[in-house]
Design a protein around this motif. Structure first.
Motif, short mmCIF file in Angstrom:
data_model
loop_
_atom_site.label_atom_id
_atom_site.label_comp_id
_atom_site.label_asym_id
_atom_site.label_seq_id
_atom_site.Cartn_x
_atom_site.Cartn_y
_atom_site.Cartn_z
N UNK A 1 0.72 -1.25 -0.11
CA UNK A 1 -0.04 -0.08 0.09
C UNK A 1 0.96 1.26 -0.13
N UNK A 2 1.73 1.36 0.72
CA UNK A 2 2.82 2.57 0.81
C UNK A 2 3.28 3.00 -0.44
N UNK B 1 -9.05 0.05 1.11
CA UNK B 1 -9.35 -0.07 2.49
C UNK B 1 -10.99 -0.30 2.80
N UNK B 2 -10.94 -0.82 3.99
CA UNK B 2 -12.41 -0.84 4.56
C UNK B 2 -12.54 -0.03 5.76
N UNK B 3 -11.40 0.74 6.37
CA UNK B 3 -11.76 1.65 7.06
C UNK B 3 -10.67 2.82 7.00
N UNK C 1 -1.97 -2.61 6.08
CA UNK C 1 -2.71 -3.47 4.89
C UNK C 1 -3.02 -4.62 5.53
N UNK C 2 -2.74 -5.38 6.48
CA UNK C 2 -3.16 -6.49 6.94
C UNK C 2 -4.56 -6.47 7.32
N UNK C 3 -4.80 -5.30 7.95
CA UNK C 3 -6.15 -4.81 8.65
C UNK C 3 -7.04 -4.22 7.52
N UNK C 4 -6.45 -3.80 6.37
CA UNK C 4 -7.25 -2.96 5.59
C UNK C 4 -7.73 -1.63 5.95
N UNK D 1 -8.84 7.61 -3.32
CA UNK D 1 -7.60 6.45 -3.45
C UNK D 1 -7.75 5.31 -2.54
N UNK D 2 -7.93 5.80 -1.27
CA UNK D 2 -7.92 4.56 -0.12
C UNK D 2 -9.06 3.87 -0.51
#
Length: 202
Positions: free
Chosen positions: A3-4, A131-133, A92-95, A124-125
């Motif tokens: 993600x970064x 992303x979920x959150x 990223x693991x936790x979105x 974008x997120x």
């Protein structure tokens, strides 16, 4: 691609451009950053050239080392740097990730620059990174920021007491807000309501 890395890109619409920070941004950022009012609720203070150098060098280092994705915000109407915003606390693991470290020079507050920039970062997120959150935090005393987050449809979640120290010596209570993936369409509509039509993709 992490993600970064995927987040390190230029985001823009008809009003603003958010580009990854670079050394070339130093002088333009200094021109708007030397305003004490910007830093009232920040955990760092910029009140001198030395303070600014330390602040900007930290931004460059955080960006280079992957602790944050730091964006320089440019007002496309003037071509001038308006401020800075970041993605941080990326998991990223936790979105999930945080949008923060946000400030604008005085002439750009209340002009729509913040709303356009936040829309680009949220879009974008959710739509590119998956992303979920997306979360935000601010000083519990920063009523303007809290109102702004509420106005875009972010949900206040609670306050973490004595979260971190401030330059004045007090300890800040940090209040958290979030937008979830299911809420993004509604928030996007709020952020774009009333805009003048822009070019395709804006």
């Amino acid at each position: 691609m992490p993600w970064t890395d995927r987040a390190t890109t230029t985001l823009e619409d008809q009003r603003v451009r958010l580009a990854p920070i670079s050394e070339a941004d130093r002088d333009g950022t200094r021109a708007v950053a030397m305003d004490p009012a910007i830093w009232t609720y920040f955990v760092s203070s910029v009140a001198s050239d030395e303070d600014f150098t330390r602040y900007f060098d930290t931004c460059l280092a955080d960006h280079r080392d992957g602790r944050r994705v730091v964006f320089t915000v440019t007002d496309k109407a003037t071509g001038a740097i308006a401020g800075s915003m970041s993605y941080g606390n990326v998991s990223e693991h936790d979105a999930r990730l945080e949008i923060g470290w946000s400030w604008l020079g005085s002439r750009y507050r209340g002009t729509g620059v913040n709303r356009h920039a936040k829309h680009l970062l949220l879009r974008h997120a959710f739509e590119e990174l998956g992303a979920e959150r997306v979360e935000f935090k601010t000083d519990v005393l920063n009523l303007q920021a809290r109102k702004g987050l509420t106005n875009i449809g972010a949900t206040e979640e609670g306050t973490l007491r004595s979260y971190n120290p401030m330059p004045s010596g007090r300890r800040r209570d940090a209040v958290y807000y979030s937008v979830l993936r299911a809420e993004w369409p509604r928030v996007a509509q709020t952020l774009t309501a009333g805009r003048e039509p822009g070019p395709p993709g804006a």
